[in-house]
Design an enzyme around this catalytic site. Structure first.
Site, PDB file in Angstrom:
ATOM      1  N   SER A   1       0.836  -1.198   0.000  1.00 13.75           N
ATOM      2  CA  SER A   1       0.000   0.000   0.000  1.00 13.75           C
ATOM      3  C   SER A   1       0.867   1.243   0.000  1.00 13.75           C
ATOM      4  O   SER A   1       1.900   1.289   0.682  1.00 13.75           O
ATOM      5  CB  SER A   1      -0.910   0.012   1.229  1.00 13.75           C
TER       6      SER A   1
ATOM      7  N   TYR B   1      -5.021  -0.782   9.270  1.00  9.83           N
ATOM      8  CA  TYR B   1      -4.804  -1.174   7.873  1.00  9.83           C
ATOM      9  C   TYR B   1      -3.362  -0.877   7.453  1.00  9.83           C
ATOM     10  O   TYR B   1      -2.654  -1.757   6.942  1.00  9.83           O
ATOM     11  CB  TYR B   1      -5.778  -0.449   6.956  1.00  9.83           C
TER      12      TYR B   1
END
Length: 316
Positions: free
Chosen positions: A189, A204
């Site tokens: 990410s 996350y």
């Protein structure tokens, strides 16, 4: 008679030249990669690929792209009907073999999770698995303060994003070591490589930080054994990871790639280094983010994610 430029002017001009040179050097690998013949991934690594989360978004696009390149596929997902649909679609479109494993990755470490791992090991036993794409991830409940989130949903996020990725990798890697070749692609990410913090999406981004560290260490650990481990870093992509309301109101379309565009770029990067931001525009974003001071990143991210939170509260 020539007039000598002021010192401040030449200094700024020199800094500008250095900055532009660094930008060019950062983007040069993209130019080289797209000018040369793509690597034959199937011949380099093996005839089968394992993909987690292949029924939607990036996972589905990656499954279709690898099938187009001739890979047979082992598909892992928790929804049997969705698995059946994507498996049938892939076979009809590309005439490759598929296997499906129903696997709720949030159940790793439980009795049901152990049973699913057993089915995965059976599916890859004796199969020339040349590639593993750890794509499946959970981002919801979305932008919330840590104390507002249901802790069970946060634990589920950690199980899927970190624990399940580790167990699936451990199931597939020994066969690659035995054959002396293979590629592991872990989807990371931009929240971990481009910015110092990612408030309100804290768990996350923390789980993705684990994926980043795992990938870089495995790259060093297994490179000499013929196995390429790569962290691929998407920034914003049109998938279901963010709600449609957030995407429509908060993101600039020019900086958001489609899943198909992303995966077409991503497959060209497999085997080229330990980390890749496959889309050139997003690579430029990554570079520009590096020159922003940490306090400015933190202020902007908190402000932006509070806006995400407000949108989510209005929807609920």
């Amino acid at each position: 008679m020539a007039v000598e430029a002021p010192f401040w002017f030449t200094s700024l001009a020199g800094l500008g030249a250095v900055y532009l040179s660094v930008v060019f050097l950062r983007l040069l690998p993209y130019l080289v990669l797209y000018l040369r013949q793509p690597k034959d991934l199937r011949r380099c690594y093996g005839s089968w690929a394992v993909i987690t989360g292949p029924t939607t978004g990036l996972g589905r696009s990656m499954a279709m792209e690898l099938a187009r390149l001739g890979f047979n596929l082992v598909l892992l997902d928790l929804h049997p009907d969705n698995l059946r649909e994507v498996s049938d679609t892939i076979r009809e479109a590309h005439s490759v073999q598929t296997k499906t494993v129903v696997f709720d990755l949030s159940l790793v470490g439980t009795e049901k999770g152990d049973e699913a791992m057993r089915r995965l090991r059976e599916a890859v036993e004796g199969v020339d698995v040349g590639m593993l794409v750890n794509n499946a991830a959970v981002a919801k409940p979305g932008a919330l303060y840590f104390h507002e989130a249901d802790v069970e949903r946060l634990v589920t996020m950690i199980r899927v994003n970190a624990m399940a990725l580790t167990e699936v990798t451990a199931a597939v890697l020994p066969g690659m070591v035995k054959r002396g070749r293979g590629a592991i692609v872990n989807v990371g990410s931009g929240s971990t490589v481009a910015v110092p913090s990612f408030p309100l999406y804290t768990v996350y981004s923390s789980s993705k930080r684990y994926v980043e560290q795992l990938s870089s260490s495995l790259y060093v650990e297994y490179k000499s054994k013929g196995i390429d481990v790569q962290l691929q870093v998407p920034f914003y992509v049109h998938t279901n990871m963010l709600s449609s309301a957030v995407k429509e109101r908060m993101l600039l379309p020019a900086f958001v790639a489609t899943a198909d565009d992303y995966t077409r770029a991503a497959v060209r990067w497999i085997g080229h280094g330990p980390i890749a931001v496959p889309v050139a525009g997003q690579q430029l974003q990554w570079f520009l983010a590096a020159v922003v001071p940490e306090f400015a990143h933190n202020w902007y991210r908190l402000r932006k994610h509070l806006q995400h939170r407000a949108i989510l509260w209005n929807l609920n």
